[in-house]
Design a protein around this motif. Structure first.
Motif, mmCIF file in Angstrom:
data_model
loop_
_atom_site.group_PDB
_atom_site.id
_atom_site.type_symbol
_atom_site.label_atom_id
_atom_site.label_comp_id
_atom_site.label_asym_id
_atom_site.label_seq_id
_atom_site.Cartn_x
_atom_site.Cartn_y
_atom_site.Cartn_z
ATOM 1 N N ARG A 294 5.289 -53.201 -109.665
ATOM 2 C CA ARG A 294 4.495 -53.838 -109.326
ATOM 3 C C ARG A 294 4.024 -54.087 -107.914
ATOM 4 N N SER A 295 3.594 -54.023 -106.901
ATOM 5 C CA SER A 295 3.400 -54.361 -105.710
ATOM 6 C C SER A 295 2.251 -55.848 -105.505
ATOM 7 N N ALA A 296 2.412 -55.626 -103.567
ATOM 8 C CA ALA A 296 0.871 -56.476 -103.483
ATOM 9 C C ALA A 296 0.668 -56.270 -101.717
ATOM 10 N N ALA A 297 -0.211 -56.298 -101.712
ATOM 11 C CA ALA A 297 -0.325 -55.896 -99.772
ATOM 12 C C ALA A 297 -0.548 -57.437 -98.799
ATOM 13 N N VAL A 298 -0.566 -56.909 -97.573
ATOM 14 C CA VAL A 298 -1.011 -57.950 -96.784
ATOM 15 C C VAL A 298 -2.362 -57.515 -95.728
ATOM 16 N N ASP A 299 -2.457 -57.611 -95.009
ATOM 17 C CA ASP A 299 -3.535 -57.349 -94.318
ATOM 18 C C ASP A 299 -3.335 -57.639 -93.193
ATOM 19 N N SER A 300 -3.101 -57.422 -91.853
ATOM 20 C CA SER A 300 -2.997 -57.768 -89.965
ATOM 21 C C SER A 300 -3.249 -59.008 -90.003
ATOM 22 N N SER A 301 -4.474 -59.545 -90.385
ATOM 23 C CA SER A 301 -5.063 -60.610 -90.817
ATOM 24 C C SER A 301 -4.051 -62.266 -91.341
ATOM 25 N N GLY A 302 -3.163 -60.880 -92.007
ATOM 26 C CA GLY A 302 -2.088 -62.345 -92.665
ATOM 27 C C GLY A 302 -2.889 -62.695 -94.107
ATOM 28 N N ARG A 303 -4.259 -61.984 -94.524
ATOM 29 C CA ARG A 303 -4.748 -62.060 -95.907
ATOM 30 C C ARG A 303 -3.911 -61.279 -96.648
ATOM 31 N N GLU A 304 -3.639 -62.012 -97.550
ATOM 32 C CA GLU A 304 -2.680 -61.335 -98.600
ATOM 33 C C GLU A 304 -3.795 -60.812 -99.670
ATOM 34 N N LEU A 305 -3.124 -59.960 -100.596
ATOM 35 C CA LEU A 305 -4.172 -58.240 -101.336
ATOM 36 C C LEU A 305 -2.932 -58.182 -102.242
ATOM 37 N N ASN A 306 -3.091 -59.620 -102.981
ATOM 38 C CA ASN A 306 -2.676 -59.350 -104.142
ATOM 39 C C ASN A 306 -3.519 -60.247 -105.826
ATOM 40 N N ARG A 307 -3.377 -59.982 -107.470
ATOM 41 C CA ARG A 307 -4.178 -61.170 -108.181
ATOM 42 C C ARG A 307 -5.219 -59.853 -107.952
ATOM 43 N N ARG A 309 -7.888 -60.025 -105.826
ATOM 44 C CA ARG A 309 -8.358 -59.256 -104.698
ATOM 45 C C ARG A 309 -7.652 -57.618 -104.073
ATOM 46 N N LEU A 310 -6.177 -57.178 -104.949
ATOM 47 C CA LEU A 310 -5.812 -56.428 -104.932
ATOM 48 C C LEU A 310 -6.351 -55.607 -106.209
ATOM 49 N N ILE A 311 -6.983 -56.359 -107.981
ATOM 50 C CA ILE A 311 -7.663 -55.322 -107.886
ATOM 51 C C ILE A 311 -9.061 -55.102 -107.552
ATOM 52 N N ALA A 312 -9.652 -56.020 -107.054
ATOM 53 C CA ALA A 312 -11.213 -55.344 -105.929
ATOM 54 C C ALA A 312 -10.765 -54.070 -105.355
ATOM 55 N N LEU A 313 -9.681 -54.068 -104.607
ATOM 56 C CA LEU A 313 -9.677 -53.309 -103.564
ATOM 57 C C LEU A 313 -8.926 -51.837 -104.225
ATOM 58 N N ILE A 415 -8.240 -48.892 -86.051
ATOM 59 C CA ILE A 415 -8.463 -50.667 -86.708
ATOM 60 C C ILE A 415 -7.195 -50.594 -87.670
ATOM 61 N N GLY A 416 -6.288 -50.133 -88.150
ATOM 62 C CA GLY A 416 -5.524 -50.973 -88.592
ATOM 63 C C GLY A 416 -5.953 -50.832 -90.384
ATOM 64 N N SER A 417 -5.554 -52.256 -90.889
ATOM 65 C CA SER A 417 -6.048 -52.004 -92.114
ATOM 66 C C SER A 417 -7.052 -53.181 -92.475
ATOM 67 N N LYS A 418 -8.399 -53.394 -91.218
ATOM 68 C CA LYS A 418 -9.192 -53.060 -91.437
ATOM 69 C C LYS A 418 -10.351 -52.523 -92.282
ATOM 70 N N VAL A 419 -9.883 -51.642 -92.534
ATOM 71 C CA VAL A 419 -10.525 -50.320 -93.507
ATOM 72 C C VAL A 419 -10.315 -50.903 -94.691
ATOM 73 N N LEU A 420 -9.153 -51.910 -95.385
ATOM 74 C CA LEU A 420 -9.140 -52.012 -96.636
ATOM 75 C C LEU A 420 -9.672 -53.633 -96.270
ATOM 76 N N THR A 421 -9.676 -54.407 -95.956
ATOM 77 C CA THR A 421 -10.168 -56.258 -95.737
ATOM 78 C C THR A 421 -11.369 -55.057 -96.088
ATOM 79 N N ASP A 422 -12.279 -54.391 -95.589
ATOM 80 C CA ASP A 422 -13.812 -54.136 -95.458
ATOM 81 C C ASP A 422 -14.923 -53.724 -96.747
ATOM 82 N N LEU A 423 -12.620 -53.135 -97.454
ATOM 83 C CA LEU A 423 -13.449 -52.711 -98.788
ATOM 84 C C LEU A 423 -13.561 -54.471 -99.878
#
Ligand SMILES: O=P(O)(O)OC[C@H]1O[C@H](O)[C@H](O)[C@@H](O)[C@@H]1O
Length: 543
Positions: A294-307, A309-313, A415-423
């Motif tokens: 299992r894993s999760a991520a955090v974008d450069s603004s500190g936004r958690e990409l889990n639960r 949100r990670l499924i959405a991504l 743009i760092g992780s913005k490409v992920l956040t935008d998704l």
């Protein structure tokens, strides 16, 4: 390979209740003494019997006779009981006449992969693999996951293995098993498999970036392995791809987990990696659970990409590659996720049951009846892709994110992780999201001698009946477990836990008031069930 030191398979007079060690499609137990009320039940002799039983099960599965010599890999996470259990597994397998390949510290998905990798010099592929892990559970626990090239074993297989183990254990405890001849004992080899597995991940990212050697050059990515088995991702994956990894934390294996529980669902763990991302001004943070499935991520603004949100991504990435495909998820996913997958991404959301194996098996079933599905994912951070043999691999999920980052860099963007956040832009999220777990007292007279499952089912039936009379609430038309209800702008789901005498209640709502209204509706319906502990729900609605 070195000849194993042999002996009888097991020799112990202690009674072991093998079937109690089953935890869905895993085996779990207490392997270390010292916690009050938790006696050791995953002993070394029990482990030897389980390992021998796995080899017997595997022979049967392959329809091979007793003369066929199998090759089985074993690996472990960072738990303090790992070595003694690895020795016991080795003894159980070699005493049964089969060969063992020890990987040492490894991830669960790597163990499965070892049934597929072709590399005769490294004794690969193996016929079967055993991972010694208890995921994010406390330090005194441990357990096993088993794989063949068809994937992880299911509940019925585990039951079969435990029944065989019980027999082997009983027979050997009474001295019925003959001492194996030296010549017929299996042999032991040691292989650095994590390097092989990690280099496959590196190749996958390079390939997707048009064969660029260092596609992550210029990106700052930090990893939090929570002192589990995920530390390899820094030296063996991110660095070769060119990423800067300073600020990565808790990479050293430590089975006492002194910093936080390695669990992307855990609030403290997520806070810790988020802080590290912000402190280091990193582009991305990555966190793994103990055994990296299992894993999760955090974008450069500190936004958690889990639960959700990670499924959405992941859904956004997979639906770009496979337009219109079905995404299978567990039952506690949000209504917002359905809207996002179906309206924004043009896919189909199939909300199924809790349990990573349930979700994966459902996706495989859909494909078999002609409904295309490429992603099966749980809010817990388990996620499996069709392209990766339906294996729930936390590292592979992160590779899919790295591919996106690498592609954005190739286009010259910084743009760092913005490409992920935008998704995940446009994913609606509830202001309030809670899980309250209501315990069933199994010894309570209200159970009238019945099982907690029957009791839980009667609570659910009663709730369903009560809700159908409430004009503000609507039972979800399509639902695969428990009772899911919408109302007051939100929803709740009350269901039976997969393993425990517990009814977990998930509530999501646009405000605290609305969440309390949903909680009160549940409380009113379940209050008369005296074996159900509603203290936590009472507390919630009184806030
Ligand atoms: O039903 P629960 O008690 O909430 O537990 C559900 C969880 O059980 C296990 O940990 C499985 O590995 C998970 O895939 C599942 O989500």
């Amino acid at each position: 390979m070195a000849a194993a030191q042999g002996g009888t398979v097991v020799s112990s007079s202690e009674k072991v209740e093998f079937l109690k060690l089953q935890n869905g499609s895993d085996i779990r137990g207490v392997a270390v003494a010292g916690v009050e009320g938790e006696p050791v039940n995953l002993t070394e002799p029990a482990t030897e019997a389980i390992a021998a039983a796995f080899s017997a099960w595997l022979l049967n599965r392959k329809k091979a006779d007793g003369l066929r010599r199998l090759r089985i890999s074993v690996g472990h996470d960072s738990r303090i009981s790992a070595h003694k259990l690895q020795n016991a597994v080795t003894h159980g397998i070699t005493s049964a006449g089969h060969d063992i390949v020890q990987f040492g510290l490894a991830s669960t998905p790597a163990m499965f992969n070892s049934t597929l990798t072709e590399d005769e010099r490294s004794h690969l592929p193996v016929d079967g693999a055993i991972m010694i892990t208890a995921s994010h559970l406390p330090y005194n626990r441990n357990g096993f996951k088993f794989f063949t090239s068809d994937g992880g074993l299911n509940k019925a297989d585990i039951k079969d293995i435990l029944e065989r183990a019980s027999k082997i254990y009983e027979e050997s405890a009474h001295g019925n098993l003959k001492e194996q001849e030296e010549a017929s004992r299996g042999v032991v080899a040691n292989v650095d498999y994590m390097s092989i597995y990690a280099s496959d991940l590196v190749q996958a990212v390079r390939k997707s970036a048009g064969d660029k050697e260092k596609p992550l050059e210029g990106l700052h990515i930090i990893v939090d392995a929570g002192n589990g088995a995920g530390g390899f991702f820094v030296d063996k994956v991110l660095k070769p791809l060119g990423a800067v990894t300073t600020g990565s934390q808790f990479l050293e294996p430590d089975g006492l987990f002194p910093n936080h529980i390695p669990n992307p669902e855990d609030k403290t763990a997520m806070k810790s990696i988020t802080q590290a991302v912000l402190d280091n001004k990193a582009d991305l943070g990555i966190i793994f659970d103990t055994d990296v499935d299992r894993s999760a991520a955090v974008d450069s603004s500190g936004r958690e990409l889990n639960r959700n949100r990670l499924i959405a991504l992941m859904a956004a990435i997979v639906l770009e590659e496979h337009p219109g495909t079905t995404v299978v998820t567990d039952s506690v996913t949000s209504d917002g996720l359905t809207v996002f997958i179906e309206n924004k991404l043009g896919g189909k959301h199939h909300r199924f049951k809790r349990g990573y194996k349930n979700v994966i098996d459902e996706a495989i079933r859909l494909n078999s009846i002609g409904e295309e599905s490429h992603l099966a994912m749980e809010t817990s951070g388990h996620g499996a892709l069709k392209e990766n043999h339906w294996l729930d691999d936390g590292a592979y999920l992160m590779v899919k994110l790295l591919n996106k980052l690498a592609a954005a860099r190739t286009l010259g963007s910084s743009i760092g992780s913005k490409v992920l956040t935008d998704l995940v832009e446009g994913l609606e999220e509830a202001a309030v999201s809670v899980e309250i777990r209501l315990k069933i007292d199994q010894n309570h007279s209200d159970l009238k001698g019945g099982s907690f499952r029957d009791y839980g089912e009667s609570v659910l039936r009663h709730l369903e009946n009560a809700i159908s009379k409430d004009p503000n609430l609507h039972i979800a038309p399509k639902n695969y477990e428990g009772v899911r209800v919408s109302g007051y702008g939100g929803w709740f789901l009350l269901r039976l836990s997969l393993h425990d005498p517990v009814l977990p209640l998930n509530i999501e709502a646009p405000s605290k008031d609305d969440a309390i209204k949903l909680g009160l509706a549940v409380l009113a319906a379940v209050n008369e069930f005296s074996a159900l502990d509603v203290t936590a729900l009472n507390k919630f609605v009184q806030q």
